[in-house]
Write a protein that holds these residues in place. Structure first.
Motif, PDB file in Angstrom:
ATOM      1  N   ILE A  35       0.894  -1.144   0.000  1.00 45.04           N
ATOM      2  CA  ILE A  35       0.000   0.000   0.000  1.00 45.04           C
ATOM      3  C   ILE A  35       0.935   1.197   0.000  1.00 45.04           C
ATOM      4  O   ILE A  35       1.756   1.359   0.885  1.00 45.04           O
ATOM      5  CB  ILE A  35      -0.793   0.037   1.310  1.00 45.04           C
ATOM      6  CG1 ILE A  35      -1.737  -1.124   1.370  1.00 45.04           C
ATOM      7  CG2 ILE A  35      -1.515   1.370   1.435  1.00 45.04           C
ATOM      8  CD1 ILE A  35      -3.026  -0.879   0.675  1.00 45.04           C
ATOM      9  N   ALA A  36       0.844   2.001  -0.994  1.00 43.44           N
ATOM     10  CA  ALA A  36       1.824   3.059  -1.109  1.00 43.44           C
ATOM     11  C   ALA A  36       1.437   4.234  -0.236  1.00 43.44           C
ATOM     12  O   ALA A  36       0.274   4.494  -0.016  1.00 43.44           O
ATOM     13  CB  ALA A  36       1.870   3.497  -2.546  1.00 43.44           C
ATOM     14  N   ALA A  37       2.429   4.905   0.234  1.00 40.64           N
ATOM     15  CA  ALA A  37       2.151   6.147   0.933  1.00 40.64           C
ATOM     16  C   ALA A  37       1.935   7.220  -0.128  1.00 40.64           C
ATOM     17  O   ALA A  37       1.809   6.921  -1.297  1.00 40.64           O
ATOM     18  CB  ALA A  37       3.336   6.510   1.809  1.00 40.64           C
ATOM     19  N   ALA A  38       1.926   8.433   0.282  1.00 41.85           N
ATOM     20  CA  ALA A  38       1.457   9.460  -0.620  1.00 41.85           C
ATOM     21  C   ALA A  38       2.413   9.796  -1.755  1.00 41.85           C
ATOM     22  O   ALA A  38       2.146   9.524  -2.910  1.00 41.85           O
ATOM     23  CB  ALA A  38       1.169  10.701   0.182  1.00 41.85           C
TER      24      ALA A  38
ATOM     25  N   LEU B 159      -6.284   3.197   6.255  1.00 41.42           N
ATOM     26  CA  LEU B 159      -5.562   2.042   5.741  1.00 41.42           C
ATOM     27  C   LEU B 159      -6.208   0.743   6.213  1.00 41.42           C
ATOM     28  O   LEU B 159      -6.377  -0.206   5.443  1.00 41.42           O
ATOM     29  CB  LEU B 159      -4.109   2.122   6.221  1.00 41.42           C
ATOM     30  CG  LEU B 159      -3.070   1.461   5.354  1.00 41.42           C
ATOM     31  CD1 LEU B 159      -3.172   1.968   3.933  1.00 41.42           C
ATOM     32  CD2 LEU B 159      -1.688   1.737   5.903  1.00 41.42           C
ATOM     33  N   TYR B 162      -9.447   0.230   4.389  1.00 42.10           N
ATOM     34  CA  TYR B 162      -9.223  -0.208   3.012  1.00 42.10           C
ATOM     35  C   TYR B 162      -8.789  -1.673   2.973  1.00 42.10           C
ATOM     36  O   TYR B 162      -9.293  -2.472   2.183  1.00 42.10           O
ATOM     37  CB  TYR B 162      -8.157   0.646   2.319  1.00 42.10           C
ATOM     38  CG  TYR B 162      -7.740   0.024   1.018  1.00 42.10           C
ATOM     39  CD1 TYR B 162      -8.571   0.103  -0.087  1.00 42.10           C
ATOM     40  CD2 TYR B 162      -6.580  -0.735   0.927  1.00 42.10           C
ATOM     41  CE1 TYR B 162      -8.246  -0.531  -1.266  1.00 42.10           C
ATOM     42  CE2 TYR B 162      -6.250  -1.377  -0.244  1.00 42.10           C
ATOM     43  CZ  TYR B 162      -7.083  -1.270  -1.338  1.00 42.10           C
ATOM     44  OH  TYR B 162      -6.770  -1.929  -2.495  1.00 42.10           O
ATOM     45  N   LEU B 163      -7.847  -2.031   3.869  1.00 34.50           N
ATOM     46  CA  LEU B 163      -7.344  -3.413   3.859  1.00 34.50           C
ATOM     47  C   LEU B 163      -8.449  -4.402   4.197  1.00 34.50           C
ATOM     48  O   LEU B 163      -8.511  -5.497   3.642  1.00 34.50           O
ATOM     49  CB  LEU B 163      -6.167  -3.545   4.834  1.00 34.50           C
ATOM     50  CG  LEU B 163      -4.882  -2.832   4.401  1.00 34.50           C
ATOM     51  CD1 LEU B 163      -3.883  -2.797   5.545  1.00 34.50           C
ATOM     52  CD2 LEU B 163      -4.271  -3.526   3.200  1.00 34.50           C
ATOM     53  N   LEU B 342      -2.542   9.623   0.213  1.00 35.88           N
ATOM     54  CA  LEU B 342      -2.957   8.267   0.566  1.00 35.88           C
ATOM     55  C   LEU B 342      -4.090   7.810  -0.355  1.00 35.88           C
ATOM     56  O   LEU B 342      -4.115   6.664  -0.797  1.00 35.88           O
ATOM     57  CB  LEU B 342      -3.398   8.206   2.036  1.00 35.88           C
ATOM     58  CG  LEU B 342      -3.824   6.817   2.497  1.00 35.88           C
ATOM     59  CD1 LEU B 342      -2.666   5.848   2.413  1.00 35.88           C
ATOM     60  CD2 LEU B 342      -4.380   6.827   3.904  1.00 35.88           C
ATOM     61  N   LEU B 346      -3.966   4.566  -2.635  1.00 36.25           N
ATOM     62  CA  LEU B 346      -4.934   3.468  -2.540  1.00 36.25           C
ATOM     63  C   LEU B 346      -5.564   3.181  -3.896  1.00 36.25           C
ATOM     64  O   LEU B 346      -5.802   2.030  -4.246  1.00 36.25           O
ATOM     65  CB  LEU B 346      -6.023   3.821  -1.513  1.00 36.25           C
ATOM     66  CG  LEU B 346      -5.550   3.837  -0.060  1.00 36.25           C
ATOM     67  CD1 LEU B 346      -6.700   4.198   0.868  1.00 36.25           C
ATOM     68  CD2 LEU B 346      -4.976   2.487   0.342  1.00 36.25           C
TER      69      LEU B 346
END
Lengths: 419, 402
Positions: A35-38, B159, B162-163, B342, B346
């Motif tokens: 999951i990438a950060a910004a 997060l 979402y996960l 973010l 995502l």
């Protein structure tokens, strides 16, 4: 603020390290990416799903097409695309009617003459020999490519322009193309006759398939599988179709009976191709060849002379047809380019068109397909269902000899008509 | 333009834009973003996609540093004092925003997986621009403290949400393909790994940083140490499929709790990092595609409205029930509207792992990000100024954590 004890911190650090190590090794294979950060992804924002991306894709496909620019050629006489197969060799699609024996194209920027080395009804392709070296296409095994891979169909127009069309790989299918067995590469290309002889390439320029004409249906034949069969020395049985457009076989007793043959040993014409020597000489499926130049014929070996290079214009064949012997002159040399350039149209062949054929029925087992036309039953022409039924009834039950036609191919089949 | 010249243009124009927007009384962050939009491929094209990609590493450092700074809110004493309140407040605004987005998407007939994904993405509030506005305003007070706490926790909640959504969708799609144990493992692994693993990684990097910081006296050395640790943890996080976001937060949290020098470190950071942030926001602006705004559509507008209503309503209800000050009640929601990194991250993850839902989700979120990224900092500044917490002395850079 009170600080935690060093021992406690050390324990925590050890637990963290162990967790990381265990996790890194136990990650499932398909564990998804991070999951990438910004920030790192922000630069990608513009590259996702906007108009520039579509333009980029189009540019990319155009670029991929230029990779195979020298591999896909236009054959000037036949007007088809062709693919450079290996050094000095070009492959293209066979077509309805004979292929000209020589052709011309531009290889490596120079016009060259090509000689046909392998063609004919059993093969859905034509191999042409070029006198000098040319760009060679690589032929990676298509099965190495995952389903959904991008492919590029590339062909040339009659003006020599290179056209391309992107599509996707869906799978493979072992299938028949006439009497030829090949591996079809299934794609979402809507292949049209104008693409015949063109190639289907991977985006890195590997030749995946060649577009071939299978009785009017355009098929992407896997190049790798095709190569093996192209190298095979043709058997004598296959040389008759190549040179004369006819397939011969020893008549079985039922055939001899149905066709009213003179004796048990005879060679029967099983198949003829429109526009080829046998067809022009008037041979039809069901004819029994009994003599050549006056000598009796009982076996294919007796017709060896037909395959030798000769200077004469034609051979005289004795043919047993409808209870009597007729003389047929078959041209000794294959059709020339001048005679046949541009041929490829077959008019109304008459007969009765079959709307449907039951898969397990005798006709289905004999290879009859919907869309085929029945021309004769036991040599009697049929043009309607009533005539067909009457002819079947007259056959007295049991087996009857049918002559069928599909896309310029005429063949005879023994079919049980009492079921 | 090559990378160095475009970097120079970025820095100088960012500065000019910063001066300009001060006159207009809008946040510097917005100025940087607008400068980026003007320079970027959408308008002038002086900064190309290739330039943006080449300067990505600088953006990584900047974001790592921002999140490291935010990690300081996890100081033990502070957590003990207001932690529980902040968590409840975050849950209120997040859940209401997600809930409203979910319901509105279902009402307009979107498939439930799309609605679920959009709902989870809608929780995210951009930490970087919010923090920058606070810094610029030299803000101090209950609203600022609350905001700072919320943006730290909010992204973790986003997060997790979402996960969880992804795990549910993968489980539904894969059930029966691998057998129950493997299905659950495949679906649930990212959830556990990204949370636990990222925290563990950040802790180890923070521990190293705290230990080493004792030996370092010079400011320059301190900066080298900090940049090295942040880059290392972000890099290792990418290598191990962890979340760089949580890892950087965790480095900051570890540092603030273990090192007596942490304040000095954060202060050092404040004095030297503005160029990084200018680059970060100009690049972010350059990559915002303005044409996106035209594609926003009914569903996108509904998403923007539902998320905004959820953030405003949730923070109002939450702060009211927790008995927080009137100013916090009135203005907190306005500080939570920004959405950027973010959310984009995502969306890209969805493109990789759940590509069937990507087209719709990306159109909605990416167009909303353009809107929120411009409007968000302005509304945050408005909230801070109106609540009277802005000292507004932008010439003097002050520590974010005192």
């Amino acid at each position: 603020m009170s600080r935690p004890s060093p021992a406690y911190i050390a324990l925590l650090a050890a637990v963290c390290a162990a967790l990381l190590l265990a996790g890194a090794f136990l990650r499932p294979e398909s564990a998804p990416e991070d999951i990438a950060a910004a920030a790192p992804e922000l630069p990608q924002l513009g590259r996702f799903a906007d108009r520039r991306m579509l333009e980029g894709i189009a540019d990319y496909f155009s670029y991929a097409a230029t990779l195979v620019e020298d591999t896909v050629v236009l054959l000037a006489v036949s007007g088809q695309s062709g693919v450079v197969w290996q050094v000095g060799e070009v492959v293209t699609s066979a077509r309805r009617g004979p292929f000209p024996s020589t052709d011309r194209t531009a290889l490596a920027g120079r016009a060259v003459d090509l000689t046909v080395t392998a063609t004919g009804p059993p093969r859905p392709y034509v191999l042409l020999q070029a006198p000098r070296e040319a760009v060679v296409s690589s032929r990676p095994p298509a099965r190495l490519y995952p389903r959904g891979s991008w492919l590029l169909a590339v062909w040339r127009t009659a003006d020599g322009d290179l056209l391309h069309q992107p599509g996707n790989l869906f799978g493979f299918l072992e299938r028949d193309c006439g009497t030829y067995r090949l591996t079809e590469v299934l794609t979402n290309f809507d292949l049209a006759p104008r693409q015949a002889g063109g190639g289907i390439f991977s985006l890195d320029g590997g030749l995946i398939a060649v577009v071939l004409d299978c009785a009017g249906e355009m098929v992407a034949a896997e190049a790798n599988a095709l190569e093996l069969q192209a190298r095979r020395e043709p058997a004598r049985e296959e040389m008759f179709p190549e040179r004369y457009g006819m397939r011969l076989g020893r008549a079985v007793p039922e055939e001899t009976a149905a066709l009213g043959g003179p004796g048990p040993d005879a060679l029967v014409v099983r198949e003829t191709w429109w526009g080829y020597g046998a067809h022009r000489a008037g041979l039809v499926p069901g004819d029994l060849i009994v003599s050549i130049e006056g000598s009796p014929v009982t076996d294919l070996a007796d017709l060896e002379n037909l395959l030798l290079p000769v200077s004469r214009e034609h051979f005289d064949l004795g043919v047993w047809r409808d209870g009597s012997q007729v003389d047929v002159q078959i041209p000794a040399r294959p059709a020339s380019a001048e005679t046949h350039a541009g041929l490829g149209f077959v008019g109304d062949e008459g007969g009765l068109e079959l709307g449907s054929v039951l898969g397990g029925s005798p006709a289905g087992r004999a290879g009859v397909r919907p869309g085929d036309r029945v021309l004769t039953v036991n040599r009697r022409p049929v043009a309607s269902m009533a005539e067909f039924e009457r002819a079947c009834a007259d056959a007295g039950g049991g087996m009857a000899h049918l002559v069928l036609a599909r896309g310029g191919r005429y063949w005879g089949a023994m079919v049980r008509v009492d079921e | 333009m090559n990378e160095l010249s475009s970097l120079g243009v970025i820095l100088l124009l960012a500065l000019a834009a910063g001066h300009l927007v001060r006159v207009l009384r809008i946040p510097e962050v917005t100025g940087y973003l607008l400068a980026g939009m003007v320079l970027g491929p959408s308008m002038l094209g002086w900064v190309s996609h290739d330039n943006i990609q080449a300067l990505e590493a600088l953006s990584e450092v900047a974001l790592g540093l921002i999140l490291f700074s935010i990690g300081a809110v996890f100081e033990y004493n502070l957590i003990r004092r207001i932690g529980w309140k902040i968590v409840r407040l975050t849950m209120a605004e997040s859940m209401l925003a997600a809930g409203l987005v979910l319901v509105s998407m279902l009402v307009v007939g979107q498939p439930w997986p799309v609605a679920l994904l959009l709902a989870s993405v809608s929780i995210a509030t951009a930490p970087a621009s919010t923090l920058m506005v606070m810094r610029e305003c030299n803000a101090r007070g209950p609203l600022t403290d609350t905001l700072r706490g919320i943006i730290a926790i909010n992204n973790i909640v986003c997060l997790i949400a979402y996960l969880l959504s992804e795990a549910v969708l993968m489980l539904v799609a894969d059930w029966g393909q691998h057998g129950p144990v493997r299905s659950v493992l495949l679906a649930g692994f990212p959830l556990v790994w990204q949370l636990v693993g990222s925290v563990a990684l950040g802790f180890l990097a923070g521990l190293m940083l705290a230990g080493w910081a004792r030996q370092v006296t010079e400011t320059g050395e301190m900066l080298i140490l900090l940049a090295g640790s942040i880059l290392l943890s972000v890099g290792v996080a990418r290598l191990l499929d962890l979340s760089p976001l949580i890892a950087s937060l965790s480095v900051g949290a570890t540092m603030v709790n273990l090192s007596r020098r942490s304040r000095r470190l954060f202060k050092t950071l404040e004095g030297t990092d503005p160029p990084f942030y200018a680059i970060f926001f100009v690049l972010a602006g350059a990559d915002l595609n303005l044409e996106r705004l035209l594609e926003i559509g009914t569903v996108g507008l509904l998403y923007v409205l539902a998320r905004g209503a959820g953030k405003l309503g949730g923070s109002w209800i939450g702060s009211r029930r927790l008995g927080m000050g009137l100013k916090v009640q009135r203005f907190l929601g306005l500080g939570l509207l920004t959405q950027a990194g973010l959310a984009v991250g995502l969306v890209i993850t969805i493109g990789r792992r759940l590509p069937e839902y990507y087209p719709l989700v990306s159109t909605v979120v990416l167009s909303a990000v353009v809107l929120y990224e411009v409007v968000g900092p302005i509304s945050t500044k408005f909230a801070i100024v109106q609540s009277g917490e802005a000292k507004l002395s932008p010439d003097r850079v002050q520590s974010i954590w005192e």
